[in-house]
Design an enzyme around this catalytic site. Structure first.
Site, PDB file in Angstrom:
ATOM      1  N   TRP A  34      10.448 -10.202  -3.567  1.00 31.69           N
ATOM      2  CA  TRP A  34       9.992  -8.860  -3.961  1.00 31.69           C
ATOM      3  C   TRP A  34      10.948  -7.756  -3.530  1.00 31.69           C
ATOM      4  O   TRP A  34      11.144  -6.777  -4.256  1.00 31.69           O
ATOM      5  CB  TRP A  34       8.570  -8.603  -3.460  1.00 31.69           C
ATOM      6  CG  TRP A  34       7.607  -9.472  -4.198  1.00 31.69           C
ATOM      7  CD1 TRP A  34       6.912 -10.537  -3.704  1.00 31.69           C
ATOM      8  CD2 TRP A  34       7.267  -9.396  -5.601  1.00 31.69           C
ATOM      9  NE1 TRP A  34       6.170 -11.127  -4.699  1.00 31.69           N
ATOM     10  CE2 TRP A  34       6.358 -10.456  -5.865  1.00 31.69           C
ATOM     11  CE3 TRP A  34       7.647  -8.564  -6.638  1.00 31.69           C
ATOM     12  CZ2 TRP A  34       5.833 -10.679  -7.139  1.00 31.69           C
ATOM     13  CZ3 TRP A  34       7.124  -8.778  -7.902  1.00 31.69           C
ATOM     14  CH2 TRP A  34       6.227  -9.819  -8.143  1.00 31.69           C
TER      15      TRP A  34
ATOM     16  N   ASP B  59       7.257  -1.490   1.023  1.00 30.17           N
ATOM     17  CA  ASP B  59       6.333  -2.077   0.045  1.00 30.17           C
ATOM     18  C   ASP B  59       5.341  -2.946   0.816  1.00 30.17           C
ATOM     19  O   ASP B  59       5.630  -4.073   1.183  1.00 30.17           O
ATOM     20  CB  ASP B  59       7.118  -2.925  -0.967  1.00 30.17           C
ATOM     21  CG  ASP B  59       6.199  -3.725  -1.889  1.00 30.17           C
ATOM     22  OD1 ASP B  59       4.968  -3.547  -1.829  1.00 30.17           O
ATOM     23  OD2 ASP B  59       6.732  -4.544  -2.670  1.00 30.17           O
TER      24      ASP B  59
ATOM     25  N   LYS C 159      -4.425  -7.209  -3.404  1.00 32.13           N
ATOM     26  CA  LYS C 159      -4.491  -8.214  -2.336  1.00 32.13           C
ATOM     27  C   LYS C 159      -5.481  -7.771  -1.253  1.00 32.13           C
ATOM     28  O   LYS C 159      -6.483  -8.443  -1.018  1.00 32.13           O
ATOM     29  CB  LYS C 159      -3.112  -8.474  -1.731  1.00 32.13           C
ATOM     30  CG  LYS C 159      -2.159  -9.180  -2.705  1.00 32.13           C
ATOM     31  CD  LYS C 159      -0.957  -8.350  -2.905  1.00 32.13           C
ATOM     32  CE  LYS C 159       0.206  -8.956  -3.655  1.00 32.13           C
ATOM     33  NZ  LYS C 159       0.000  -9.960  -4.635  1.00 32.13           N
TER      34      LYS C 159
END
Ligand code: PMP
Length: 361
Positions: free
Chosen positions: A102, A172, A196
């Site tokens: 990511w 992030d 999440k």
């Protein structure tokens, strides 16, 4: 079939109490005679709910007043691009720390908008450990430093906030926000896709130091400019009302759990239990990540014999353990242990793993 133990990496399990409350309130929210999804975001009821959600989040994380809290859309991926657009001009530079899939994507999506300096990367070592802080080549003139505190696919996590001096730190937090206490003051900007640890997909939570909103960035439509979203209370256009509402219910649930210190302690216990079983399995199960870099949220593991994977997945699903298949980039298995996954679920998983090993070892 009833509710199962859900180890999905995202969209992931939501707290059962939150789902039940949403179910109770679905047809008649807050005495309005309609669901929360069916009414104006400018109505009194919605505004009160939205403000309460922000207040609860501020309370949970101790967000200082000089930081704005935004409820945005576009997924974390859109903000991989929008953050450089807002925080830097086209001729400026930003540092990116690459510790997995990511953060690599964040860097590549930023590249059309500024000069990306790859300040550190663990790619050559397969992201099995975090890039050591001593080897980061930070640019003191960078507009910001971006990193990904938890890599959802590779299962590596920073357990401390790196010291980067005066340059604003951007994180992030998609897969570990609210998983424990966080000192927001250490950051210039943090953001997270909701799916999440917060609520449903389609919502992005951002906490940004207000002075960064004054950066000129570049010419762009108002809808892309964080300062405009902040000035409009995240209602520049119609927000994700359902997501905002569920996020608010999750924040209240987290407070009832005792707040983030208590939640963080539980998350540590859950992860230690699973890593313990993997490490004590005489190589039957294996997690390749360097222990100090291991994630509390996402635990990838392989079986000593890849031919057993299909049986593991089929039998675990039959035992009521959902979504243990690893990401396609790595293969193997992955158990995600977000806040809404109770210790009881981890106990059910490790019992299954022990039993599977006895039968196939
Ligand atoms: N960052 C991280 C750490 C992620 O785990 C993910 C995937 N959920 C993303 C970014 C991309 O998120 P989205 O699908 O919301 O764009």
């Amino acid at each position: 079939m009833g509710r199962v133990w859900n180890f999905s990496a995202g969209p992931a399990a939501l707290p059962q109490a939150v789902l039940e409350q949403a179910q109770r309130e679905l047809l008649d929210w807050n005495g309005s005679g309609a669901s929360v999804m069916e009414q104006s975001h400018r109505g009194k009821r919605f505004i009160a709910m939205a403000e309460q959600a922000e207040a609860d989040l501020r309370d949970l994380l101790g967000v200082p007043d000089d930081y704005a809290v935004l409820f945005l859309q576009g997924g974390a991926t859109q903000h991989f691009a929008q953050i450089p657009m807002n925080l830097a001009g086209p001729d400026e530079r930003a540092d990116y720390i690459v510790s997995g899939h990511w953060s690599e994507k964040a860097a590549s999506e930023a590249a059309p908008y500024l000069h990306v300096n790859l300040a550190a990367s663990s790619k050559a070592e397969g992201h099995l450990r975090l890039p050591p802080r001593g080897q980061w080549r930070l640019d003191p003139g960078a507009a910001y430093v971006h990193y990904t505190p938890n890599e959802t696919i590779h299962g590596v996590e920073f357990h401390d906030v790196p010291e980067v001096g005066e340059v604003p730190l951007v994180a992030d937090l998609s897969s570990n926000i609210l998983s424990g206490p966080l000192d927001v003051r250490r950051f210039g900007l943090v953001y997270a896709g909701a799916q999440k640890n917060i609520g449903p997909s389609g919502l992005v939570l951002m906490i940004v130091r207000r002075d960064l909103l004054d950066r000129p960035g570049r010419p762009m439509a108002r809808i892309f400019r964080y300062a405009e979203h902040a000035a409009a209370g995240s209602m520049l256009n119609t927000p994700n009302t359902w997501g905002w509402y569920l996020a608010g219910l999750t924040f209240q649930w987290l407070k009832r759990q005792g707040g983030l210190a208590a939640v963080g302690e539980r998350n540590r216990t859950k992860a230690a239990r699973l890593y313990g079983v993997i490490d004590d399995s005489d190589g039957f199960y294996r997690n390749p990540v360097d222990p100090p870099s291991r994630s509390r949220m996402n635990v990838p593991f392989t079986l000593h014999d890849g031919a057993l994977e299909a049986a593991f997945l089929a039998e675990s699903e039959a035992a009521g353990l959902l979504a243990l298949k690893g990401h396609k980039a790595l293969g193997g298995m992955r158990a995600s242990l977000y806040n809404a996954v109770p210790l009881e679920a981890v106990e059910a998983l490790v019992d299954f793993m022990g039993d599977f090993k006895r039968r196939h070892g």
